[in-house]
Design an enzyme around this catalytic site. Structure first.
Site, PDB file in Angstrom:
ATOM      1  N   LYS A   1       0.823  -1.220   0.000  1.00  0.00           N
ATOM      2  CA  LYS A   1       0.000   0.000   0.000  1.00  0.00           C
ATOM      3  C   LYS A   1       0.858   1.273   0.000  1.00  0.00           C
ATOM      4  O   LYS A   1       2.064   1.230   0.265  1.00  0.00           O
ATOM      5  CB  LYS A   1      -0.924  -0.033   1.222  1.00  0.00           C
ATOM      6  CG  LYS A   1      -1.918  -1.196   1.186  1.00  0.00           C
ATOM      7  CD  LYS A   1      -2.925  -1.093   2.323  1.00  0.00           C
ATOM      8  CE  LYS A   1      -3.925  -2.231   2.260  1.00  0.00           C
ATOM      9  NZ  LYS A   1      -4.994  -2.072   3.282  1.00  0.00           N
TER      10      LYS A   1
ATOM     11  N   GLU B   1      -9.642 -11.113  -7.377  1.00  0.00           N
ATOM     12  CA  GLU B   1      -8.701  -9.997  -7.209  1.00  0.00           C
ATOM     13  C   GLU B   1      -7.502 -10.110  -8.154  1.00  0.00           C
ATOM     14  O   GLU B   1      -7.001  -9.099  -8.644  1.00  0.00           O
ATOM     15  CB  GLU B   1      -8.253  -9.927  -5.735  1.00  0.00           C
ATOM     16  CG  GLU B   1      -9.404  -9.535  -4.815  1.00  0.00           C
ATOM     17  CD  GLU B   1      -9.009  -9.443  -3.345  1.00  0.00           C
ATOM     18  OE1 GLU B   1      -7.833  -9.689  -3.000  1.00  0.00           O
ATOM     19  OE2 GLU B   1      -9.894  -9.112  -2.533  1.00  0.00           O
TER      20      GLU B   1
HETATM   21  P1  CMP Z   1      -7.385  -4.571   3.679  1.00  0.00           P
HETATM   22  O1  CMP Z   1      -6.873  -5.929   3.978  1.00  0.00           O
HETATM   23  O2  CMP Z   1      -6.843  -3.878   2.481  1.00  0.00           O
HETATM   24  O3  CMP Z   1      -8.978  -4.646   3.542  1.00  0.00           O
HETATM   25  C1  CMP Z   1      -9.816  -3.554   3.820  1.00  0.00           C
HETATM   26  C2  CMP Z   1      -9.073  -2.416   4.425  1.00  0.00           C
HETATM   27  O4  CMP Z   1      -9.886  -1.483   5.094  1.00  0.00           O
HETATM   28  C3  CMP Z   1      -8.144  -2.917   5.497  1.00  0.00           C
HETATM   29  O5  CMP Z   1      -7.098  -3.643   4.937  1.00  0.00           O
HETATM   30  C4  CMP Z   1      -7.766  -1.635   6.189  1.00  0.00           C
HETATM   31  O6  CMP Z   1      -6.764  -0.925   5.481  1.00  0.00           O
HETATM   32  C5  CMP Z   1      -9.080  -0.875   6.083  1.00  0.00           C
HETATM   33  N1  CMP Z   1      -9.812  -0.908   7.361  1.00  0.00           N
HETATM   34  C6  CMP Z   1     -10.345  -1.969   7.961  1.00  0.00           C
HETATM   35  N2  CMP Z   1     -10.928  -1.613   9.113  1.00  0.00           N
HETATM   36  C7  CMP Z   1     -10.743  -0.276   9.237  1.00  0.00           C
HETATM   37  C8  CMP Z   1     -11.112   0.683  10.204  1.00  0.00           C
HETATM   38  N3  CMP Z   1     -11.794   0.339  11.295  1.00  0.00           N
HETATM   39  N4  CMP Z   1     -10.752   1.968  10.000  1.00  0.00           N
HETATM   40  C9  CMP Z   1     -10.072   2.320   8.887  1.00  0.00           C
HETATM   41  N5  CMP Z   1      -9.693   1.442   7.920  1.00  0.00           N
HETATM   42  C10 CMP Z   1     -10.029   0.164   8.108  1.00  0.00           C
END
Ligand code: CMP
Length: 140
Positions: A11, A128
């Protein structure tokens, strides 16, 4: 044990801090192989579509803005039980909950800027991977 493929994303918080190599080493040390990899800049439309499953969540807008704030590295990892292994190496979504030695424990800034994404199931891995890669871009 089955050989699987999974989609990983490094990221913007991690590319900004020049951590691509350090993160890739964690995957390779765990026995995962890179069979495709490219550094790209996500468009707003791509980020919104990729994270559409979180559309109703309060963090959706911020998450899409963050994911388009800098380059990402999208990659296909291959190996035995690659989906579970990748998730083990990444650690819990929130770095505060992540186990010692995991990527998110070592590198993540917070729950949003958590350095890496990995597919959570075989079904989503297939979706994905297709989202970012043509078949002929994946070389095992
Ligand atoms: P990822 O595995 O990319 O999948 C969804 C993403 O949302 C996660 O990683 C985090 O980067 C983001 N995410 C999940 N929960 C939260 C939260 N409570 N607040 C902000 N971002 C979140």
């Amino acid at each position: 044990m089955t050989v699987e493929r999974t989609l990983s994303i490094i990221k913007p918080d991690a590319t900004r801090r020049n951590l691509t190599g350090a993160i890739n080493k964690c995957f390779e040390d765990a026995g995962l192989r890179f069979v495709a990899q490219k550094r790209i800049r996500l468009s707003a439309q791509q980020a919104e579509e990729f994270y559409a499953v979180h559309e109703e969540r309060p963090f959706y807008g911020d998450l899409c803005a963050f994911m388009t704030s800098g380059p990402v590295v999208v990659q296909v990892l291959e190996g035995e039980d690659a989906i579970a292994k990748n998730r083990e190496v990444m650690g819990a979504t929130n770095p505060d909950d992540a186990a010692d030695g995991t990527i998110r424990k070592q590198f993540a800034e917070n729950v949003e800027a958590n350095s890496v994404h990995g597919s959570d199931s075989a079904e989503n891995a297939a979706i994905e991977i297709k989202f970012f890669f043509e078949d002929d871009e994946i070389v095992g």
